[in-house]
Design an enzyme around this catalytic site. Structure first.
Site, PDB file in Angstrom:
ATOM      1  N   ASP A  17       0.825  -1.212   0.000  1.00  0.00           N
ATOM      2  CA  ASP A  17       0.000   0.000   0.000  1.00  0.00           C
ATOM      3  C   ASP A  17       0.861   1.265   0.000  1.00  0.00           C
ATOM      4  O   ASP A  17       1.985   1.250   0.501  1.00  0.00           O
ATOM      5  CB  ASP A  17      -0.898  -0.027   1.246  1.00  0.00           C
ATOM      6  N   ARG A  21       0.269   7.668  -2.457  1.00  0.00           N
ATOM      7  CA  ARG A  21       0.711   8.693  -1.491  1.00  0.00           C
ATOM      8  C   ARG A  21       2.200   8.995  -1.667  1.00  0.00           C
ATOM      9  O   ARG A  21       2.638  10.131  -1.563  1.00  0.00           O
ATOM     10  CB  ARG A  21       0.413   8.223  -0.061  1.00  0.00           C
ATOM     11  N   GLU A  64     -11.634  -4.773  -6.697  1.00  0.00           N
ATOM     12  CA  GLU A  64     -12.193  -3.422  -6.497  1.00  0.00           C
ATOM     13  C   GLU A  64     -11.390  -2.356  -7.258  1.00  0.00           C
ATOM     14  O   GLU A  64     -11.883  -1.254  -7.495  1.00  0.00           O
ATOM     15  CB  GLU A  64     -12.207  -3.055  -5.006  1.00  0.00           C
ATOM     16  N   ASN A  65     -10.160  -2.671  -7.623  1.00  0.00           N
ATOM     17  CA  ASN A  65      -9.297  -1.658  -8.265  1.00  0.00           C
ATOM     18  C   ASN A  65      -9.782  -1.218  -9.653  1.00  0.00           C
ATOM     19  O   ASN A  65      -9.345  -0.188 -10.169  1.00  0.00           O
ATOM     20  CB  ASN A  65      -7.844  -2.141  -8.362  1.00  0.00           C
TER      21      ASN A  65
HETATM   22  C1  FPP Z   1      -1.718   0.257  -3.460  1.00  0.00           C
HETATM   23  O1  FPP Z   1      -1.283   1.583  -3.434  1.00  0.00           O
HETATM   24  C2  FPP Z   1      -1.090  -0.436  -4.576  1.00  0.00           C
HETATM   25  C3  FPP Z   1      -1.748  -0.946  -5.651  1.00  0.00           C
HETATM   26  C4  FPP Z   1      -3.202  -0.862  -5.804  1.00  0.00           C
HETATM   27  C5  FPP Z   1      -1.018  -1.574  -6.755  1.00  0.00           C
HETATM   28  C6  FPP Z   1       0.171  -2.391  -6.376  1.00  0.00           C
HETATM   29  C7  FPP Z   1       0.870  -2.779  -7.604  1.00  0.00           C
HETATM   30  C8  FPP Z   1       2.210  -2.724  -7.803  1.00  0.00           C
HETATM   31  C9  FPP Z   1       3.179  -2.334  -6.754  1.00  0.00           C
HETATM   32  C10 FPP Z   1       2.766  -3.118  -9.121  1.00  0.00           C
HETATM   33  C11 FPP Z   1       2.792  -4.603  -9.134  1.00  0.00           C
HETATM   34  C12 FPP Z   1       3.788  -5.088  -9.998  1.00  0.00           C
HETATM   35  C13 FPP Z   1       4.245  -6.349 -10.035  1.00  0.00           C
HETATM   36  C14 FPP Z   1       5.386  -6.573 -10.891  1.00  0.00           C
HETATM   37  C15 FPP Z   1       3.697  -7.490  -9.290  1.00  0.00           C
HETATM   38  P1  FPP Z   1      -2.330   2.746  -3.659  1.00  0.00           P
HETATM   39  O2  FPP Z   1      -2.333   3.127  -5.073  1.00  0.00           O
HETATM   40  O3  FPP Z   1      -3.659   2.329  -3.124  1.00  0.00           O
HETATM   41  O4  FPP Z   1      -1.692   3.864  -2.773  1.00  0.00           O
HETATM   42  P2  FPP Z   1      -2.447   5.003  -1.972  1.00  0.00           P
HETATM   43  O5  FPP Z   1      -3.294   4.314  -0.931  1.00  0.00           O
HETATM   44  O6  FPP Z   1      -1.325   5.774  -1.388  1.00  0.00           O
HETATM   45  O7  FPP Z   1      -3.258   5.759  -2.961  1.00  0.00           O
END
Ligand code: FPP
Length: 239
Positions: A17, A21, A64-65
């Site tokens: 997560d 941010r 949900e994404n």
């Molecule tokens: C949450 O941060 C992260 C995600 C929804 C995506 C995670 C995906 C990756 C790190 C890339 C994956 C790649 C591979 C190669 C497996 P957020 O966007 O919800 O952060 P926030 O809460 O700060 O907005």
């Protein structure tokens, strides 16, 4: 703790997560946070392997994404696309076995193809098992599992009274993989967010304020140290 006494969790699951941010704090678009996050995944996979962790499962894209802006969904899918394509040689070299968990049928056909190719090419590797959750939701996974089991009972292949916890575990996307010993969630949130809810029943949870793009081997070591100070009783009593 001396290395000889330290227990290494066999299976570590991570809710990565804080990409958004992390980017916002630097005045960058959210997608840059995901790109940096993807680099960190590759490094942590190597670190986990060197530490002796046998399975690593990461939450890359939830059911949900899809509700995020189209440009962000596209950027995440492109990162995953690139990962599948560029990982063949690396996985062969590092003996990594890849499995994508989640409902792959909603993904673009070319991404489904590269996932199939990577899973097939790495299936006999004997090193770390790397599970990537894409279009994954625990409720969706359990629903699909129940459907599979119901089909078997309807076909007369399985009696309802013969359904056990093992029947359910075996119908999940994680079939054959031991349940996680340790769940890590980054960037200060302390929720499961529909991730591995069946499999995490007895896992230890570790939360850190560090955003995923800043996560390092030292952070992973810290989580493993914290795990070593937990006493796992699995519902029983202390000896
Ligand atoms: C949450 O941060 C992260 C995600 C929804 C995506 C995670 C995906 C990756 C790190 C890339 C994956 C790649 C591979 C190669 C497996 P957020 O966007 O919800 O952060 P926030 O809460 O700060 O907005």
């Amino acid at each position: 703790m001396a290395d000889t006494q330290r227990k290494i969790p066999a299976h570590v699951a991570i809710i990565m997560d804080g990409n958004g941010r992390w980017a916002k704090k630097r005045g960058l678009p959210r997608t840059m946070g995901h790109a940096q996050g993807a680099k960190v995944v590759e490094q942590i996979l190597e670190d986990a392997d060197h530490m002796g962790i046998r399975y690593l499962t990461v939450y890359a894209f939830s059911t949900e994404n899809w509700t995020r802006p189209g440009t962000e969904v596209k950027a995440l899918m492109n990162l995953l696309r690139t990962y599948m394509k560029t990982s063949l040689a690396k996985c062969a070299k590092n003996n990594v076995r890849i499995r994508v968990i989640g409902d792959k049928s909603r993904l673009d056909p070319d991404l489904q193809d590269s996932i199939r190719t990577l899973e097939e090419a790495t299936k006999n590797n004997t090193g770390i098992g790397f599970q990537i959750a894409i279009n994954y939701g625990s409720r969706d996974e359990i629903t699909r599992a129940v459907r599979k089991i119901a089909q078997k009972t309807a076909a007369g292949e399985l009696r309802p009274e013969d359904i056990t916890e093992e029947t359910i575990s075996d119908a999940l996307d994680t079939a054959g993989i031991p349940d996680p010993d340790l769940l890590i969630r980054t960037c200060g949130e302390e929720r499961l967010s529909n991730f591995l809810m069946w499999q995490l029943s007895y896992s230890e949870m570790y939360f850190t304020d560090t955003a995923w793009p800043d996560f390092t081997k030292e952070e992973l070591e810290k989580a493993v140290d914290a795990y070593n100070h937990r006493e796992r009783r699995f519902g029983g009593l202390t000896q």
